[in-house]
Design a protein around this motif. Structure first.
Motif, short mmCIF file in Angstrom:
data_model
loop_
_atom_site.label_atom_id
_atom_site.label_comp_id
_atom_site.label_asym_id
_atom_site.label_seq_id
_atom_site.Cartn_x
_atom_site.Cartn_y
_atom_site.Cartn_z
N LEU A 166 -115.01 42.99 69.09
CA LEU A 166 -116.13 43.92 69.20
C LEU A 166 -116.68 44.28 67.82
O LEU A 166 -117.91 44.29 67.62
CB LEU A 166 -115.69 45.19 69.94
N VAL A 167 -115.79 44.52 66.88
CA VAL A 167 -116.22 44.83 65.51
C VAL A 167 -116.92 43.63 64.91
O VAL A 167 -117.98 43.76 64.27
CB VAL A 167 -115.01 45.26 64.65
N SER A 168 -116.38 42.44 65.11
CA SER A 168 -117.01 41.22 64.58
C SER A 168 -118.39 41.02 65.19
O SER A 168 -119.33 40.61 64.49
CB SER A 168 -116.14 40.00 64.89
N PHE A 169 -118.54 41.31 66.47
CA PHE A 169 -119.84 41.19 67.13
C PHE A 169 -120.86 42.11 66.48
O PHE A 169 -121.98 41.70 66.18
CB PHE A 169 -119.69 41.50 68.62
N PHE A 170 -120.48 43.36 66.23
CA PHE A 170 -121.42 44.29 65.61
C PHE A 170 -121.76 43.90 64.17
O PHE A 170 -122.89 44.06 63.73
CB PHE A 170 -120.88 45.73 65.66
N VAL A 171 -120.79 43.38 63.45
CA VAL A 171 -121.06 42.93 62.08
C VAL A 171 -122.02 41.75 62.10
O VAL A 171 -122.96 41.68 61.30
CB VAL A 171 -119.74 42.57 61.35
N ILE A 172 -121.84 40.83 63.04
CA ILE A 172 -122.75 39.69 63.15
C ILE A 172 -124.15 40.15 63.50
O ILE A 172 -125.14 39.65 62.96
CB ILE A 172 -122.21 38.66 64.17
N ALA A 224 -127.32 39.56 61.13
CA ALA A 224 -128.48 38.84 61.68
C ALA A 224 -129.74 39.67 61.56
O ALA A 224 -130.81 39.14 61.26
CB ALA A 224 -128.22 38.48 63.14
N TYR A 225 -129.63 40.97 61.77
CA TYR A 225 -130.81 41.82 61.68
C TYR A 225 -131.38 41.83 60.26
O TYR A 225 -132.59 41.72 60.07
CB TYR A 225 -130.48 43.24 62.12
N PHE A 226 -130.53 41.96 59.28
CA PHE A 226 -131.01 42.09 57.90
C PHE A 226 -131.31 40.75 57.23
O PHE A 226 -132.12 40.70 56.30
CB PHE A 226 -130.02 42.87 57.04
N LEU A 227 -130.68 39.67 57.64
CA LEU A 227 -130.86 38.41 56.95
C LEU A 227 -131.67 37.37 57.73
O LEU A 227 -132.43 36.62 57.14
CB LEU A 227 -129.50 37.81 56.58
N VAL A 228 -131.50 37.31 59.03
CA VAL A 228 -132.19 36.28 59.80
C VAL A 228 -133.54 36.77 60.31
O VAL A 228 -134.52 36.02 60.30
CB VAL A 228 -131.30 35.82 60.97
N PHE A 229 -133.62 38.01 60.74
CA PHE A 229 -134.86 38.53 61.30
C PHE A 229 -136.04 38.46 60.34
O PHE A 229 -137.13 38.06 60.75
CB PHE A 229 -134.66 39.96 61.80
N MET A 236 -136.82 35.76 50.31
CA MET A 236 -136.09 36.84 50.95
C MET A 236 -135.76 37.88 49.89
O MET A 236 -135.49 37.55 48.76
CB MET A 236 -134.84 36.30 51.61
N ASN A 237 -135.77 39.07 50.31
CA ASN A 237 -135.54 40.18 49.42
C ASN A 237 -134.04 40.35 49.15
O ASN A 237 -133.22 40.28 50.07
CB ASN A 237 -136.12 41.44 50.08
N TRP A 238 -133.67 40.58 47.90
CA TRP A 238 -132.26 40.77 47.55
C TRP A 238 -131.71 42.04 48.17
O TRP A 238 -130.51 42.15 48.43
CB TRP A 238 -132.07 40.78 46.03
N LEU A 239 -132.58 42.99 48.46
CA LEU A 239 -132.14 44.25 49.06
C LEU A 239 -131.61 44.02 50.48
O LEU A 239 -130.73 44.76 50.94
CB LEU A 239 -133.30 45.24 49.06
N SER A 240 -132.10 43.01 51.16
CA SER A 240 -131.59 42.68 52.49
C SER A 240 -130.11 42.29 52.43
O SER A 240 -129.33 42.66 53.29
CB SER A 240 -132.39 41.54 53.09
N PHE A 241 -129.74 41.53 51.39
CA PHE A 241 -128.33 41.17 51.22
C PHE A 241 -127.47 42.40 50.97
O PHE A 241 -126.37 42.51 51.49
CB PHE A 241 -128.17 40.18 50.06
N VAL A 242 -127.99 43.33 50.16
CA VAL A 242 -127.25 44.55 49.86
C VAL A 242 -127.05 45.37 51.13
O VAL A 242 -125.94 45.84 51.42
CB VAL A 242 -127.98 45.37 48.77
N TYR A 243 -128.12 45.56 51.90
CA TYR A 243 -128.02 46.34 53.14
C TYR A 243 -127.05 45.68 54.12
O TYR A 243 -126.24 46.35 54.75
CB TYR A 243 -129.38 46.49 53.80
#
Length: 100
Positions: free
Chosen positions: A29-35, A39-44, A1-8
């Motif tokens: 609602l804020v927690s949902f958007f953060v999750i 998920a988009y940057f780390l799990v996808f 995994m790219n370290w830049l994904s963690f930064v983003y």
């Protein structure tokens, strides 16, 4: 995994949290958007190979293209029965992640 994904993921998570805090959005609602952002940057990226790719030749091309990376080399070696690649990738991963 790219370290830049963690930064983003970290940057966008903080930005969404601060915006939600300053605009008094409900905390769930804020927690949902953060999750969703995390998920988009780390799990996808991890599951990108499994979604939408059912063609074995395409997967093999991806593994061959990234064969210099130990994780890809490990899976390529396992799939093709190349014990030398598997052992070498395990050795590289152990030296990379073991404490000094």
């Amino acid at each position: 995994m790219n370290w830049l994904s963690f930064v983003y993921a970290t940057i966008f998570g903080f930005v969404i949290s601060f915006i939600g805090g300053f605009l008094d959005f409900p905390e769930p609602l804020v927690s949902f958007f953060v999750i969703i952002i995390v998920a988009y940057f780390l799990v996808f990226p991890i599951f990108r190979l499994y979604w939408g790719i059912g063609d074995v030749e395409k997967i093999e091309q991806i593994l061959l293209k990234n064969k210099k990376k130990p994780f890809y080399r490990f899976y390529y070696g396992l799939a093709n029965g190349i014990e030398k690649d598997v052992d070498e990738s395990i050795r590289k991963n152990q030296s990379r992640f073991s404490p000094a």
